[in-house]
Design an enzyme around this catalytic site. Structure first.
Site, PDB file in Angstrom:
ATOM      1  N   ASN A   1      34.172  52.804  45.550  1.00 54.79           N
ATOM      2  CA  ASN A   1      34.367  51.535  46.257  1.00 54.79           C
ATOM      3  C   ASN A   1      34.563  51.788  47.753  1.00 54.79           C
ATOM      4  O   ASN A   1      34.034  51.061  48.604  1.00 54.79           O
ATOM      5  CB  ASN A   1      35.608  50.793  45.733  1.00 54.79           C
ATOM      6  CG  ASN A   1      35.484  50.399  44.269  1.00 54.79           C
ATOM      7  OD1 ASN A   1      34.392  50.400  43.718  1.00 54.79           O
ATOM      8  ND2 ASN A   1      36.598  50.065  43.647  1.00 54.79           N
TER       9      ASN A   1
ATOM     10  N   LEU B   1      50.178  45.130  52.564  1.00 50.61           N
ATOM     11  CA  LEU B   1      51.089  44.167  51.926  1.00 50.61           C
ATOM     12  C   LEU B   1      50.327  42.975  51.373  1.00 50.61           C
ATOM     13  O   LEU B   1      50.828  41.846  51.381  1.00 50.61           O
ATOM     14  CB  LEU B   1      52.119  43.693  52.965  1.00 50.61           C
ATOM     15  CG  LEU B   1      52.991  44.788  53.609  1.00 50.61           C
ATOM     16  CD1 LEU B   1      53.629  44.303  54.900  1.00 50.61           C
ATOM     17  CD2 LEU B   1      54.074  45.237  52.624  1.00 50.61           C
ATOM     18  N   GLY B   2      49.110  43.186  50.902  1.00 51.77           N
ATOM     19  CA  GLY B   2      48.326  42.088  50.328  1.00 51.77           C
ATOM     20  C   GLY B   2      48.090  40.992  51.360  1.00 51.77           C
ATOM     21  O   GLY B   2      47.749  41.261  52.510  1.00 51.77           O
TER      22      GLY B   2
ATOM     23  N   ASP C   1      33.144  49.070  36.083  1.00 51.49           N
ATOM     24  CA  ASP C   1      34.203  48.087  35.828  1.00 51.49           C
ATOM     25  C   ASP C   1      33.706  47.012  34.872  1.00 51.49           C
ATOM     26  O   ASP C   1      32.675  46.369  35.116  1.00 51.49           O
ATOM     27  CB  ASP C   1      34.643  47.423  37.140  1.00 51.49           C
ATOM     28  CG  ASP C   1      35.374  48.379  38.069  1.00 51.49           C
ATOM     29  OD1 ASP C   1      35.707  49.503  37.628  1.00 51.49           O
ATOM     30  OD2 ASP C   1      35.611  48.004  39.232  1.00 51.49           O
TER      31      ASP C   1
ATOM     32  N   GLU D   1      42.498  59.131  42.095  1.00 48.23           N
ATOM     33  CA  GLU D   1      41.908  58.949  40.755  1.00 48.23           C
ATOM     34  C   GLU D   1      41.183  60.212  40.296  1.00 48.23           C
ATOM     35  O   GLU D   1      40.494  60.197  39.282  1.00 48.23           O
ATOM     36  CB  GLU D   1      40.944  57.767  40.739  1.00 48.23           C
ATOM     37  CG  GLU D   1      41.653  56.430  40.625  1.00 48.23           C
ATOM     38  CD  GLU D   1      40.711  55.262  40.369  1.00 48.23           C
ATOM     39  OE1 GLU D   1      41.179  54.267  39.795  1.00 48.23           O
ATOM     40  OE2 GLU D   1      39.524  55.324  40.749  1.00 48.23           O
TER      41      GLU D   1
ATOM     42  N   SER E   1      32.029  43.099  46.285  1.00 42.07           N
ATOM     43  CA  SER E   1      32.794  42.296  47.253  1.00 42.07           C
ATOM     44  C   SER E   1      32.836  42.899  48.655  1.00 42.07           C
ATOM     45  O   SER E   1      33.288  42.246  49.595  1.00 42.07           O
ATOM     46  CB  SER E   1      34.230  42.101  46.754  1.00 42.07           C
ATOM     47  OG  SER E   1      34.976  43.292  46.925  1.00 42.07           O
TER      48      SER E   1
ATOM     49  N   ASP F   1      40.536  49.257  48.641  1.00 44.93           N
ATOM     50  CA  ASP F   1      39.431  50.209  48.846  1.00 44.93           C
ATOM     51  C   ASP F   1      38.567  49.778  50.033  1.00 44.93           C
ATOM     52  O   ASP F   1      38.157  50.613  50.852  1.00 44.93           O
ATOM     53  CB  ASP F   1      38.564  50.285  47.580  1.00 44.93           C
ATOM     54  CG  ASP F   1      39.367  50.746  46.374  1.00 44.93           C
ATOM     55  OD1 ASP F   1      40.326  51.527  46.567  1.00 44.93           O
ATOM     56  OD2 ASP F   1      39.051  50.322  45.254  1.00 44.93           O
TER      57      ASP F   1
ATOM     58  N   GLY G   1      34.704  41.249  41.898  1.00 50.21           N
ATOM     59  CA  GLY G   1      34.267  42.633  41.723  1.00 50.21           C
ATOM     60  C   GLY G   1      34.683  43.506  42.886  1.00 50.21           C
ATOM     61  O   GLY G   1      35.060  43.011  43.950  1.00 50.21           O
TER      62      GLY G   1
HETATM   63  O1  RIB Z   1      40.760  49.798  43.212  1.00 54.56           O
HETATM   64  C1  RIB Z   1      39.985  49.120  42.263  1.00 54.56           C
HETATM   65  C2  RIB Z   1      39.379  50.088  41.303  1.00 54.56           C
HETATM   66  O2  RIB Z   1      40.389  50.671  40.525  1.00 54.56           O
HETATM   67  C3  RIB Z   1      38.431  49.464  40.312  1.00 54.56           C
HETATM   68  O3  RIB Z   1      37.110  49.408  40.805  1.00 54.56           O
HETATM   69  C4  RIB Z   1      38.589  50.330  39.071  1.00 54.56           C
HETATM   70  O4  RIB Z   1      37.466  51.070  38.755  1.00 54.56           O
HETATM   71  C5  RIB Z   1      39.792  51.215  39.355  1.00 54.56           C
HETATM   72  O5  RIB Z   1      39.411  52.473  39.672  1.00 54.56           O
END
Ligand code: RIB
Length: 321
Positions: free
Chosen positions: A47, A225-226, A17, A144, A295, A256, A291
């Site tokens: 993550n 919901l954040g 990142d 992803e 984090s 994550d 980060g």
């Molecule tokens: O969920 C956050 C992540 O989304 C970041 O670390 C970035 O790499 C993206 O994959």
């Protein structure tokens, strides 16, 4: 939690990142000066693996990185966190994934990803890990990496009686057969809307969307919901879980961290509600830090927050871990 060292297998992405903290996220065509740059390990799969390891899990990560410095640095970070890296494939033809991230003063972000090697994590890679999947306490996945790869992993896990947890991020439509095999689906508001057609903005709309997902055959659903917490439905439960009040620095990776910590508690035998409370505490701590991987809190930090209902540990880790 009921036992120590719960066994978690994470299959998913690894990125580097490149983060710029700015006063506000620039509009298309706009240039904003005055940012601060940080480089940190990221990628939703990685993550979640790091979050699970720090939360007390015995974690294996199955992922693809390039034969490059970014990939090497990510793997070194995973090893420092005690993650089993023997199933990380070094792709000779594709670079490691990279994410460009803007973080505004309110902690909200905007992310673009060049997937690189993540796009080449294949169903064949997953089939080679058949035994590993079959022995997992919980299998944790995101979107992803190719959907066919996720489907193959869930198919193997289901056949072996292993619970699959899917964090459907970034959002994309999912085949009904996949939904029916999931122990748990953990969308955020936008992902829940894409999957159900119901705009999710509060607890009542989250409940409606969760019930629709249950009707599609998912065993359990947690819609995050954040700062408002989450809504949990399934296994005889249907209730909101309140969020914790924090001063947000960076929301990147909070979902994550939620998923990684959640799976540790589930694999240790905690009921879904208790696991979700543990995960809520972990995610709340993470938004107070910059980060994604830097984090993720330790188990001791999470337990302190569960006990007190407050985020008391705000130490920021070194950015490249
Ligand atoms: O969920 C956050 C992540 O989304 C970041 O670390 C970035 O790499 C993206 O994959």
């Amino acid at each position: 939690m009921a036992s120590s060292s719960p066994n978690i297998l994470v299959i998913g992405s690894s990125n580097t990142d490149l983060i710029i903290q700015v006063a506000r996220i620039p509009k298309p065509g706009e240039t904003i000066l005055g940012g601060t740059f940080t480089r940190a390990a990221g990628g939703k799969g990685a993550n979640q693996a790091v979050a699970a390891a720090r939360a007390g899990g015995d974690v294996t990560l199955l992922a693809r990185v390039g034969c490059d410095a970014n990939g090497d640095q990510s793997i070194a970070g995973f090893s420092t966190d005690g993650i089993n890296v023997s199933h990380i494939i070094k792709d000779k033809s594709n670079p490691s994934g990279v994410a460009l991230i803007f973080v505004g003063a309110d902690g909200e972000n905007s992310i673009a990803v060049a997937s690189g090697a993540n796009d080449f994590l294949s169903p064949g890679d997953v089939r080679k890990a058949n035994r590993l999947i079959s022995k997992a306490g919980v299998l944790l996945l995101q979107l992803e990496t190719p959907l066919a790869t996720v489907q193959e992993a869930v198919r193997i896990a289901t056949r072996a009686g292993v619970r699959s947890v899917l964090n459907p991020a970034p959002a994309q439509p999912l085949p009904p057969a996949l939904l029916k095999q999931l122990y748990l689906l953990t969308p955020n508001e936008t992902e829940a809307e894409l999957l159900t057609g119901i705009p999710v903005s509060d607890i009542p709309s989250a409940e409606q969307a969760a019930l629709k997902l249950l009707a599609q055959g998912v065993q359990n659903v947690i819609i995050t919901l954040g700062s408002r917490g989450s809504f949990i439905a399934g296994e005889g439960i249907r209730q909101p879980i309140p969020g914790l009040k924090v001063v947000a620095v960076d929301a990147t990776g909070a979902g994550d961290v939620f998923n990684g910590a959640l799976c540790v508690a589930l694999a240790a035998g905690s009921p879904l509600l208790v696991a979700a409370q543990f995960a809520t505490a972990a995610a709340a701590i993470s938004v107070t830090r910059l980060g994604a991987q830097p984090s993720a809190p330790t188990r001791r930090e999470i337990e302190a927050t569960v006990r007190t209902g407050r985020v008391t540990h705000r130490t920021t880790r070194k950015p490249n871990k």
